[in-house]
Write a protein that holds these residues in place. Structure first.
Motif, PDB file in Angstrom:
ATOM      1  N   ARG A   1       0.834  -1.219   0.000  1.00  0.00           N
ATOM      2  CA  ARG A   1       0.000   0.000   0.000  1.00  0.00           C
ATOM      3  C   ARG A   1       0.859   1.256   0.000  1.00  0.00           C
ATOM      4  O   ARG A   1       0.548   2.235  -0.679  1.00  0.00           O
ATOM      5  CB  ARG A   1      -0.922   0.019   1.221  1.00  0.00           C
ATOM      6  N   ILE A   2       1.944   1.227   0.798  1.00  0.00           N
ATOM      7  CA  ILE A   2       2.830   2.395   0.853  1.00  0.00           C
ATOM      8  C   ILE A   2       3.433   2.653  -0.525  1.00  0.00           C
ATOM      9  O   ILE A   2       3.399   3.779  -1.037  1.00  0.00           O
ATOM     10  CB  ILE A   2       3.944   2.187   1.914  1.00  0.00           C
TER      11      ILE A   2
ATOM     12  N   ASN B   1       0.855   3.970  -2.974  1.00  0.00           N
ATOM     13  CA  ASN B   1       0.528   5.385  -2.766  1.00  0.00           C
ATOM     14  C   ASN B   1       1.647   6.306  -3.219  1.00  0.00           C
ATOM     15  O   ASN B   1       1.392   7.372  -3.793  1.00  0.00           O
ATOM     16  CB  ASN B   1       0.198   5.636  -1.293  1.00  0.00           C
TER      17      ASN B   1
ATOM     18  N   ARG C   1       1.590   6.426  -6.931  1.00  0.00           N
ATOM     19  CA  ARG C   1       0.479   7.233  -7.424  1.00  0.00           C
ATOM     20  C   ARG C   1       0.802   8.720  -7.300  1.00  0.00           C
ATOM     21  O   ARG C   1       0.500   9.516  -8.177  1.00  0.00           O
ATOM     22  CB  ARG C   1      -0.791   6.905  -6.649  1.00  0.00           C
TER      23      ARG C   1
ATOM     24  N   LEU D   1      -2.820   4.083   6.885  1.00  0.00           N
ATOM     25  CA  LEU D   1      -2.830   4.141   5.424  1.00  0.00           C
ATOM     26  C   LEU D   1      -4.219   4.486   4.890  1.00  0.00           C
ATOM     27  O   LEU D   1      -4.347   5.268   3.944  1.00  0.00           O
ATOM     28  CB  LEU D   1      -2.360   2.794   4.852  1.00  0.00           C
TER      29      LEU D   1
ATOM     30  N   GLU E   1      -5.052   7.551   2.591  1.00  0.00           N
ATOM     31  CA  GLU E   1      -5.647   7.336   1.267  1.00  0.00           C
ATOM     32  C   GLU E   1      -6.970   8.101   1.128  1.00  0.00           C
ATOM     33  O   GLU E   1      -7.298   8.579   0.048  1.00  0.00           O
ATOM     34  CB  GLU E   1      -5.874   5.837   1.025  1.00  0.00           C
TER      35      GLU E   1
ATOM     36  N   MET F   1      -5.916  12.025   0.732  1.00  0.00           N
ATOM     37  CA  MET F   1      -5.198  12.443  -0.492  1.00  0.00           C
ATOM     38  C   MET F   1      -6.113  13.055  -1.547  1.00  0.00           C
ATOM     39  O   MET F   1      -5.855  14.183  -1.998  1.00  0.00           O
ATOM     40  CB  MET F   1      -4.462  11.249  -1.113  1.00  0.00           C
TER      41      MET F   1
END
Lengths: 126, 247
Positions: A14-15, A18, A21, B99, B103, B106
């Motif tokens: 996930r890190i 992200n 992205r 996270l 998310e 963002m």
């Protein structure tokens, strides 16, 4: 730009996802070890592989070797993101044909630098 | 006595002395000599008894040690394993919660950024008197909408940041659990050292051989002061090493 992220820890995937992205790479797919990643690479048209080293099933270094020995995948750029910091292991990855090596913990800046460098080289070698 | 331990010189002498005394018929002196012999005999007995007591004491001590080690192996170690699994779960939950909050924030930030820069551009045109009355009415309505949405979105982001903050509450708990496991490991270490002392076995040679064989295995994340040999100390050294290899 289609990127495959391989790591056995979902939080690390996930890190990386992200961070990628944020750098403008939106098309990412995930796999949790080499065994699941390899068929995905063979089936899909990935432009970059970002992989951990230490994983259950197939390890990152073996995935790298498989990629290099597969004529269809041999030219795929591979960035290793790992906690393994032994000199002999870094040398082993280099000899196996890794395109970049990032040690954990890492920063967004390091990831950007290594990706830029990989794409720079790709552009210059055609 | 003939086929056992030879009679000591002092005992022999005392017996001769006793025989002499009996022959001369001095009853008082005979009694003293017999007392002296008994005293010597008792001293040996006490020494043997002392040795036996000491052995019993050592045996009991080692038995207690064994019992504690057995208890550690049967209960404390599985217990520590469960506790450490719980640590993994807590850190995993926290990372995922953090996270998720990031998310969720963002896209809100991206939207605020985009809209503010668009409105800012038009606002500058307005200050330079480049807007028609109709354009201004449109801008004024959009600014009003933006401010309303901005308030809501900032509230959402603040809520997410609060969630990130709360997701750090594992640190205190995992710290306590890990400290307890460390003290168990210390106790276990002490028990093992004592056991090795009792059994008197030297393990260092075996250990060295095993260490040499384990050289090729993956090390995992380096720990300061624990795994420093043959390990680079960060990204800069990795880059240096790779560039020395022609990368």
């Amino acid at each position: 730009m289609k990127i495959l992220i391989v790591d056995d820890f979902s939080t690390m995937r996930r890190i990386i996802k992200n961070l990628l992205r944020d750098l403008g790479f939106n098309n990412t797919t995930e796999a949790d070890d080499g065994t699941t990643a390899l068929p995905m690479l063979q089936a899909g048209d990935f432009d970059l592989l970002v992989t951990d080293w230490n994983m259950p099933g197939m390890q990152g270094i073996d995935l790298l070797k498989q990629v290099r020995s597969d004529p269809k995948l041999a030219a795929l750029p591979v960035l290793m993101v790992t906690a393994e910091q032994k000199r002999e292991q870094i040398v082993e990855a280099a000899q196996a044909g890794v395109n970049g090596y990032i040690v954990k913990p890492f920063t967004a800046q390091t990831l950007k630098e290594k990706l830029d460098k990989i794409f720079e080289r790709l552009a210059s070698t055609g | 006595m003939a086929d056992g331990t030879p009679v000591s010189d002092s005992t022999l002498e005392q017996m001769r002395h006793l025989a002499q005394l009996i022959e001369t018929g001095n009853e008082e002196q005979v009694k003293d000599a017999v007392d002296e012999l008994t005293r010597l005999r008792e001293r040996d007995l006490y020494q043997d008894l002392g040795r036996l007591t000491r052995q019993l004491h050592d045996a009991l001590n080692s038995f207690q040690l064994d019992a504690r080690l057995a208890n550690m192996a049967e209960q404390d170690i599985p217990d520590a394993r469960e506790r450490l699994r719980h640590v993994i779960k807590m850190t995993d939950d926290s990372a995922n919660r953090t996270l998720s909050a990031v998310e969720a924030s963002m896209p809100l930030c991206e939207k605020l950024e985009d809209e503010s820069s668009q409105l800012h551009e038009e606002w500058q045109r307005f200050t330079q008197r480049q807007l028609s009355a109709e354009e201004f009415r449109d801008l004024s309505k959009r600014v009003g909408d933006f401010l309303g949405r901005g308030k809501d979105q900032a509230g959402q982001i603040r809520g997410n940041l609060n969630d990130v903050l709360m997701a750090q509450d594992f640190q205190d708990l995992t710290g306590q659990i890990i400290k307890r496991v460390i003290s168990l490991v210390e106790e276990l270490e002490l028990g093992m050292v004592n056991l090795i002392k009792l059994s008197g076995t030297r393990l260092t040679d075996i250990q060295k051989k095993e260490d040499q064989q384990a050289g090729a295995a993956l090390e995992g994340p380096p720990v300061p002061g624990v795994s420093d040999t043959g390990v680079v100390s960060g990204q800069d050294e990795v880059d240096d090493l790779l560039s020395s290899l022609g990368f």
